[in-house]
Scaffold this active site. Structure first.
Site, PDB file in Angstrom:
ATOM      1  N   LYS A 236     -12.438  -5.447  -5.923  1.00  0.00           N
ATOM      2  CA  LYS A 236     -13.352  -4.322  -6.067  1.00  0.00           C
ATOM      3  C   LYS A 236     -12.620  -3.073  -6.510  1.00  0.00           C
ATOM      4  O   LYS A 236     -13.235  -2.101  -6.921  1.00  0.00           O
ATOM      5  CB  LYS A 236     -14.166  -4.101  -4.780  1.00  0.00           C
ATOM      6  CG  LYS A 236     -13.368  -4.017  -3.511  1.00  0.00           C
ATOM      7  CD  LYS A 236     -14.287  -4.048  -2.288  1.00  0.00           C
ATOM      8  CE  LYS A 236     -13.446  -4.190  -1.032  1.00  0.00           C
ATOM      9  NZ  LYS A 236     -14.188  -4.319   0.191  1.00  0.00           N
TER      10      LYS A 236
ATOM     11  N   LYS B 191      -6.616 -11.908  -8.290  1.00  0.00           N
ATOM     12  CA  LYS B 191      -7.869 -12.040  -7.567  1.00  0.00           C
ATOM     13  C   LYS B 191      -8.914 -11.052  -8.092  1.00  0.00           C
ATOM     14  O   LYS B 191      -8.551  -9.931  -8.455  1.00  0.00           O
ATOM     15  CB  LYS B 191      -7.587 -11.726  -6.089  1.00  0.00           C
ATOM     16  CG  LYS B 191      -8.534 -12.359  -5.100  1.00  0.00           C
ATOM     17  CD  LYS B 191      -8.006 -12.201  -3.694  1.00  0.00           C
ATOM     18  CE  LYS B 191      -9.035 -11.503  -2.829  1.00  0.00           C
ATOM     19  NZ  LYS B 191      -8.644 -11.377  -1.430  1.00  0.00           N
TER      20      LYS B 191
ATOM     21  N   LYS C 101       0.823  -1.210   0.000  1.00  0.00           N
ATOM     22  CA  LYS C 101       0.000   0.000   0.000  1.00  0.00           C
ATOM     23  C   LYS C 101       0.852   1.254   0.000  1.00  0.00           C
ATOM     24  O   LYS C 101       0.491   2.257  -0.613  1.00  0.00           O
ATOM     25  CB  LYS C 101      -0.960   0.004   1.197  1.00  0.00           C
ATOM     26  CG  LYS C 101      -2.099  -0.979   1.039  1.00  0.00           C
ATOM     27  CD  LYS C 101      -3.182  -0.760   2.081  1.00  0.00           C
ATOM     28  CE  LYS C 101      -4.327  -1.748   1.881  1.00  0.00           C
ATOM     29  NZ  LYS C 101      -5.345  -1.666   2.939  1.00  0.00           N
TER      30      LYS C 101
END
Ligand code: TRP
Length: 334
Positions: A200, A197, A115
């Protein structure tokens, strides 16, 4: 133990549109676990602000996520569905646990590194101590089990380490949580790149099926799913696209991958993709209908939010007071 049941805690962030992957991989299992355990399912809005958010969007998404929990089948009278930010104990315990967590431990967290690389302009202290807030979430409710995906395993390990360290100094204060590794949820991959994966936050809308997609959109996305030129529907790693579609079909219909392979023996990809689309739509339809109903009943949702926050607060405060006493904070005068 609460009401004679073991305690389960899990949470999800209200960032981005929820995908079929979130449902099949997590929420669907949450529903099956809710009979066996005393469950706390939080909308972890405090975690969300470690990345800059638009306030009104975050607020809307948090409420939507809570309604999706219910629409997906979690009974809000039996499960504690609540906003993390409504229970101040999360922040208070997180502070205390910060003082029992080492910089070196947090430096090793791979999600922080990822991140930080992705949001290089905003590497804030909250992003760094994110796993400590997560530990507080779990330990506040004395959770026995925590269903998490592999990407959160490292955080759960850290939670266990912090809890053991604290217990080592002050006696048995925290229940040491275990990862829930029963029937694991289906891991659903991107329709456009089956090595990743389904997420969203994917920029390509064709890569993910969103829970609120209409039937035509679902069908179109399934038809466009990336496959291969093998021309056989087999469940093997060499065909990651087909493998993923088999997983989706199986999870939606309750069949095993082997049964699915048998069912589509000698059938073409086109026909299979249509069947996948239909299977997905049959799962999404009741969820969307329930959601539309909930959306109309503002007073009901408001009551759920209020009552569940109170229930969570009651359990959380019990742990928090004990911890505060243990570390030497003066007791409250009553
Ligand atoms: N960090 C988790 C995620 O992004 C969400 C989360 C926050 C969580 N607190 C938790 C999950 C406690 C399990 C238990 O997926």
């Amino acid at each position: 133990m609460i009401n004679g049941k073991k305690v389960l805690f899990s949470g999800m962030q209200a960032t981005g549109n929820l995908t079929l992957g979130n449902y099949l991989g997590a929420m669907k299992n949450w529903v099956t676990l809710s009979d066996e355990y005393e469950c706390f399912y939080s909308v972890v809005d405090m975690h969300s602000i470690t990345i800059r958010q638009d306030p009104s969007t975050l607020r809307q998404r948090a409420r939507k996520l809570l309604m999706i929990y219910i629409a997906a089948g979690l009974d809000p009278e039996k499960n504690c569905l609540y906003y993390q930010s409504h229970v101040s104990g999360h922040a208070e315990l997180a502070w205390i646990l910060n003082c029992f967590t080492y910089m070196g431990e947090l430096n090793r967290m791979t999600q922080f590194k990822d991140k930080a690389a992705k949001h290089a302009d905003n590497i804030n202290a909250g992003l760094f101590t994110y796993p400590v807030l997560m530990a507080a979430d779990i330990l506040l409710y004395q959770a026995d089990v925590v269903p998490v995906g592999v990407d959160q395993m490292q955080h759960l390990e850290l939670t266990r380490d912090i809890a053991q360290r604290f217990n080592g100094i002050y006696g048995d204060v925290f229940t040491i949580p275990e990862a829930y590794v029963g029937k694991v949820g289906a891991k659903i991959m991107s329709l456009q790149d089956p090595s990743r994966k389904m997420s969203k936050s994917d920029e390509n809308p064709n890569a993910s099926i969103y829970l609120m997609d209409d039937p035509d959109t679902v069908m179109r996305k399934c038809k466009r799913a990336v496959t291969d030129s093998e021309g056989q529907i087999l469940y093997r790693e060499e065909q990651p696209g087909i493998h993923n579609l088999i997983d989706i079909y199986s999870a939606c219909t309750g069949k095993t991958p082997e049964e699915t392979v048998k069912e589509f023996d000698k059938k073409g990809y086109g026909e299979f993709k249509m069947a996948v689309g239909e299977a997905v739509n049959s799962v999404l339809k009741p969820l969307q209908e329930h959601y539309a109903q909930l959306e109309k009943d503002k007073a009901y949702i408001d009551r759920i939010i209020k009552e569940n926050a109170q229930k969570a607060e009651y359990v959380a405060t019990k742990t928090l007071r004990k911890v505060q006493h243990k570390v030497g904070f003066p007791d409250r005068i009553r």
